[in-house]
Design an enzyme around this catalytic site. Sequence first.
Site, mmCIF file in Angstrom:
data_model
loop_
_atom_site.group_PDB
_atom_site.id
_atom_site.type_symbol
_atom_site.label_atom_id
_atom_site.label_comp_id
_atom_site.label_asym_id
_atom_site.label_seq_id
_atom_site.Cartn_x
_atom_site.Cartn_y
_atom_site.Cartn_z
ATOM 1 C CG ASP A 1 -9.929 1.446 1.155
ATOM 2 O OD1 ASP A 1 -8.791 1.178 1.587
ATOM 3 O OD2 ASP A 1 -10.166 2.471 0.479
ATOM 4 C CG HIS A 2 -6.563 -3.392 5.626
ATOM 5 N ND1 HIS A 2 -6.555 -2.826 6.887
ATOM 6 C CD2 HIS A 2 -6.291 -4.709 5.829
ATOM 7 C CE1 HIS A 2 -6.294 -3.746 7.798
ATOM 8 N NE2 HIS A 2 -6.140 -4.896 7.183
ATOM 9 N NE ARG A 3 -7.127 3.551 0.596
ATOM 10 C CZ ARG A 3 -7.446 4.294 -0.459
ATOM 11 N NH1 ARG A 3 -6.566 5.180 -0.922
ATOM 12 N NH2 ARG A 3 -8.621 4.176 -1.037
ATOM 13 N N PRO B 1 -6.327 -0.796 -0.991
ATOM 14 C CG PRO B 1 -5.335 -0.503 1.095
ATOM 15 C CD PRO B 1 -5.905 0.258 -0.052
ATOM 16 C CB VAL C 1 -8.583 -7.105 3.437
ATOM 17 C CG1 VAL C 1 -8.651 -8.348 4.316
ATOM 18 C CG2 VAL C 1 -7.187 -6.492 3.491
#
Length: 448
Positions: A420-422, A242, A244
Amino acid sequence: MSTQNFNLPDVGEGLTEAEIVAWKVAPGDTVAINDVICEIETAKSLVELPSPHAGVVGELLAAEGATVEVGSPIITFVTEAAAGAAPAVAVAPAPEEGGGSVLVGYGTGGGATSRRKRPAERPVRSSVGVIAKPPIRKLARDLGVDLTTVVPTGADGEVTRDDVVTHAQQASVFRNIETPEWGAVREETVPAPQSAPSGLARGVSAAPASAPVSDDRTESIPVKGVRKATSSAMVQSAYSAPHVTVWKEIDASRTMELVKRLKASPDYADIRVSPLLIMARAVIWAARRTPMVNAAWIETEGGAEIAVRHYVNLGIAAATPRGLLVPNIKDAQDLSMKDLARALNRLTLTAREGKTSPADQQGGTITITNIGVFGMDAGTPIINPGEAGIVAMGTISQKPWVVDGEVRPRWVTTVAGSFDHRVIDGDGMSRFIADVASVLEEPALLVE
């Protein structure tokens, strides 16, 4: 006299196929062992294949542009060797991931192997008397340099890599060697596929079977090689991580002043210096303060884990004649400013020559993409697979900027980062980009 087949060898990259880019010989040509016979392109590199035989070229069994499986015959030689004799072979080091050696040139015989000089190690004298090694000749072709006009500085009058680079007066780091322009006619057609050379090997097609038919309004470009590998990696990244993106506009005037001082310094007389050097140092410095941007999301049988790296293998997205490559500088955190500048120079030149090795493209931890060399102000880059962050540096240009309540002309740029928003949350992303911006605004922060 006997006829020997030469099969497409395993070039030591763990790949199963390659494209015949260009033949350097024709039927009837006389060749010596290790003469370059053709260029092949894999998904990772452009390779010159040396001849394993001395003799006369018989048939070309694969057309230029054909994709051939490893082990398929591509050319025949007529030699004076007795039937059944073992042809000469050349042994190349295996990649870092494996052990042993991989045959680069080989025949069907089972004789003992012997190590011979690769073509890149043997200077070649042309009909006009210029002495230069094959990689240097290719570099000159890529840069549009006429070797007969280059002043040689090497031993015995040999043209060196530095001679060609100096003569070419290379453009900005990682700018495309040449940007194609639209011709007078907007629509172009693709020539019909040429008939394959006589004796075309069974199972080897001159053009991909699935290639669409071109007409007078469209042009069909097969997706293969670097483009195929890049597209697959980008789709995987875009749909698994994901993304951002955050960005910040900054006053980089002091970075430009530092670059100017470094260029004038005798210590950097033989080193190319650009704002990318300061950007690289800034990213390394900021990653130390926010380690999660240098981490990776790892899928496991029990779920997932985050691997936080305490080292920086700094990737630099390079737009090369073969497409987008992302080689990286290993353990960049341990390099001084001067050593980092040298590493960027080597990475640049190797990418321009199309000689970036698979090992140089593996193991990256965070990437910089310098879109400013194309005149772009900002962008939303896609994360390189296996990493958690990528930073884009926009063009640096003079703009009005408020300084102490007054509007003044300053060197302004935009720094953007995708994450990577994880792995990393918004506060970490923002701190990291703010730190990078702070260094570009005040490079003295790098002095610890």
